[in-house]
Design an enzyme around this catalytic site. Structure first.
Site, mmCIF file in Angstrom:
data_model
loop_
_atom_site.group_PDB
_atom_site.id
_atom_site.type_symbol
_atom_site.label_atom_id
_atom_site.label_comp_id
_atom_site.label_asym_id
_atom_site.label_seq_id
_atom_site.Cartn_x
_atom_site.Cartn_y
_atom_site.Cartn_z
ATOM 1 N N GLY A 35 2.353 4.745 -5.054
ATOM 2 C CA GLY A 35 0.907 4.496 -5.171
ATOM 3 C C GLY A 35 0.290 5.419 -6.203
ATOM 4 O O GLY A 35 -0.872 5.827 -6.081
ATOM 5 N N GLY A 72 -3.184 4.785 -7.816
ATOM 6 C CA GLY A 72 -4.345 4.640 -6.926
ATOM 7 C C GLY A 72 -5.280 5.839 -6.987
ATOM 8 O O GLY A 72 -5.096 6.759 -7.792
ATOM 9 N N GLN A 73 -6.284 5.840 -6.109
ATOM 10 C CA GLN A 73 -7.325 6.874 -6.153
ATOM 11 C C GLN A 73 -6.752 8.282 -5.952
ATOM 12 O O GLN A 73 -7.053 9.193 -6.702
ATOM 13 C CB GLN A 73 -8.390 6.593 -5.071
ATOM 14 C CG GLN A 73 -9.609 7.492 -5.195
ATOM 15 C CD GLN A 73 -10.481 7.510 -3.943
ATOM 16 O OE1 GLN A 73 -10.059 7.080 -2.874
ATOM 17 N NE2 GLN A 73 -11.686 8.006 -4.071
ATOM 18 N N ASP A 103 7.423 -2.459 -6.635
ATOM 19 C CA ASP A 103 6.738 -2.983 -5.455
ATOM 20 C C ASP A 103 7.359 -2.283 -4.237
ATOM 21 O O ASP A 103 8.573 -2.353 -4.031
ATOM 22 C CB ASP A 103 6.967 -4.504 -5.375
ATOM 23 C CG ASP A 103 6.188 -5.144 -4.239
ATOM 24 O OD1 ASP A 103 5.889 -4.449 -3.243
ATOM 25 O OD2 ASP A 103 5.895 -6.350 -4.339
ATOM 26 N N ILE A 104 6.521 -1.633 -3.447
ATOM 27 C CA ILE A 104 7.021 -0.815 -2.336
ATOM 28 C C ILE A 104 7.779 -1.661 -1.297
ATOM 29 O O ILE A 104 8.539 -1.141 -0.483
ATOM 30 C CB ILE A 104 5.850 -0.006 -1.703
ATOM 31 C CG1 ILE A 104 6.350 1.184 -0.916
ATOM 32 C CG2 ILE A 104 4.953 -0.879 -0.834
ATOM 33 C CD1 ILE A 104 7.071 2.202 -1.720
ATOM 34 N N TYR A 153 -6.946 -2.348 8.615
ATOM 35 C CA TYR A 153 -6.667 -1.054 8.010
ATOM 36 C C TYR A 153 -6.435 -0.015 9.112
ATOM 37 O O TYR A 153 -5.464 0.749 9.077
ATOM 38 C CB TYR A 153 -7.860 -0.656 7.143
ATOM 39 C CG TYR A 153 -7.739 0.642 6.397
ATOM 40 C CD1 TYR A 153 -6.855 0.773 5.339
ATOM 41 C CD2 TYR A 153 -8.540 1.744 6.733
ATOM 42 C CE1 TYR A 153 -6.760 1.964 4.623
ATOM 43 C CE2 TYR A 153 -8.460 2.925 6.020
ATOM 44 C CZ TYR A 153 -7.575 3.038 4.972
ATOM 45 O OH TYR A 153 -7.495 4.216 4.269
ATOM 46 N N LYS A 163 -3.177 2.081 10.214
ATOM 47 C CA LYS A 163 -3.171 3.558 10.170
ATOM 48 C C LYS A 163 -2.650 4.134 11.490
ATOM 49 O O LYS A 163 -1.859 5.078 11.491
ATOM 50 C CB LYS A 163 -4.571 4.115 9.871
ATOM 51 C CG LYS A 163 -4.998 3.984 8.419
ATOM 52 C CD LYS A 163 -4.140 4.842 7.491
ATOM 53 C CE LYS A 163 -4.572 4.762 6.040
ATOM 54 N NZ LYS A 163 -3.516 5.135 5.085
HETATM 55 C C1 AKB Z 1 -11.627 3.538 2.845
HETATM 56 O O1 AKB Z 1 -12.871 3.554 2.800
HETATM 57 O O2 AKB Z 1 -10.948 2.548 3.098
HETATM 58 C C2 AKB Z 1 -10.920 4.859 2.622
HETATM 59 C C3 AKB Z 1 -10.716 5.587 3.900
HETATM 60 C C4 AKB Z 1 -11.812 6.369 4.496
HETATM 61 O O3 AKB Z 1 -9.654 5.547 4.443
HETATM 62 N N1 AKB Z 1 -11.649 5.646 1.685
#
Ligand code: AKB
Length: 318
Positions: free
Chosen positions: A8, A11-12, A53-54, A142, A146
């Protein structure tokens, strides 16, 4: 000495972590891999870069084995708003990608960093001073990924003695790379808009309080937990780390101190608002402070000043 792999890398976090690691451990020792975004010149020219590609486990395993990787910073993942639009794709990247990394790290005895997030919490979690150990029932894809990832890191540590380490990042703010698809992105976008147009339309309500962190603190936390004495670490899923907590209204007021006439208006995005409403106002990071001496350096005032100073050169005069 074994090499370091960063997934990654475009990415940010990755686009800043790679140069940070290269300056600390040597440019040739840090292999960057990215996929969806074009790498910057800085990333490509400062050391080894590969596209992968992961989800391609065989190719990943080949890199880890042939390049003698000893540590993996696994950052390849979709952010919250994008994940909510494509939940199955998000699961594939965020979880199946992680499983590939965990399996190869187990096989080649690598140390692994995996970032969790405030997204690992949900509406039923205590929102103020969110404890390290508490209710984790997020209802975004998400968040589901996580929490699953945190459990997987715990599982591989307990079952296979894999040296897994991680932190729960707040929303991250940086002047170098745009986030792209997160719920906390407004806290970056607002600075560009303030400098260019003196106005910003925010997709979250003015009173939406969230935990936030400036990128220099996030990079330091990442390296510090990886260099911490393993005997002191009680958590192998992820540690709460915290720095500042603010609302869009408060951030706008802080920016207004530097940019006269700056105005914020609001057009709420219901998907991102619902996600933000379920996340902590601020996390209690006592275990990180006690077990690996974590301490943030930037508060809202310092971050705002630094962001504006750094971005001023890229934008029309204020
Ligand atoms: C998002 O907003 O998806 C991320 C996070 C807080 O995990 N910046």
């Amino acid at each position: 000495m074994k090499r370091i792999l960063v997934t990654g890398a475009t990415g940010q976090i990755g686009s800043e972590l790679v140069p940070f690691l290269r300056s600390r451990y040597g440019a040739d020792r840090v292999i960057a891999i990215g996929h969806s975004k074009k790498p910057s010149h800085e990333l490509q020219d400062s050391g080894p870069y590969m596209s992968l590609d992961i989800r391609n486990h065989a190719a990943l395993d080949d890199i880890i084995s042939h390049l003698e990787i000893g540590t993996v910073y696994h950052l390849a993942a979709l952010l919250s708003a994008v994940a909510e639009n494509q939940p199955l794709f998000a699961w594939d990247i965020n979880i199946n990608g992680l499983l590939n990394v965990l399996e190869s790290a187990k096989k080649h005895k690598c140390k692994l960093f995996h970032p969790s997030s405030i997204g690992a919490f949900g509406a039923t979690t205590p929102h103020v001073d969110t404890p390290q150990e508490t209710i984790q029932r997020p209802n975004s894809m998400y968040g589901v990924a996580k929490v699953s990832a945190e459990l997987l890191c715990d599982y591989y540590f307990t079952r296979y003695h894999l040296d897994t380490r991680g932190v729960r990042f707040p929303g991250l703010i940086s002047h170098k790379t745009m986030p792209g698809g997160g719920t906390t992105d407004y806290a970056v976008d607002i600075f560009y808009a303030a400098l260019r147009k003196k106005k910003y339309t925010c997709f979250l309500r003015p009173d939406t309080r969230l935990d936030m962190m400036y990128m220099p603190d996030a990079l330091r936390a990442t390296v510090e937990i990886m260099e911490a004495d393993p005997a002191r670490l009680c958590y192998r899923n992820a540690y709460n780390i915290s720095a500042m907590s603010f609302t869009p209204q408060e951030l706008a007021a802080e920016i207004s101190k530097h940019i006269t006439g700056f105005q914020i208006t609001y057009e709420i995005d219901p998907v991102r608002q619902a996600i933000a409403d379920s996340w902590p106002d601020n996390m209690d990071d006592t275990p990180a402070r006690e077990q690996w001496d974590w301490k943030s350096e930037y508060n809202l005032e310092q971050m705002t000043m630094d962001m504006l100073n750094n971005l001023a050169n890229q934008a029309p005069k204020r």
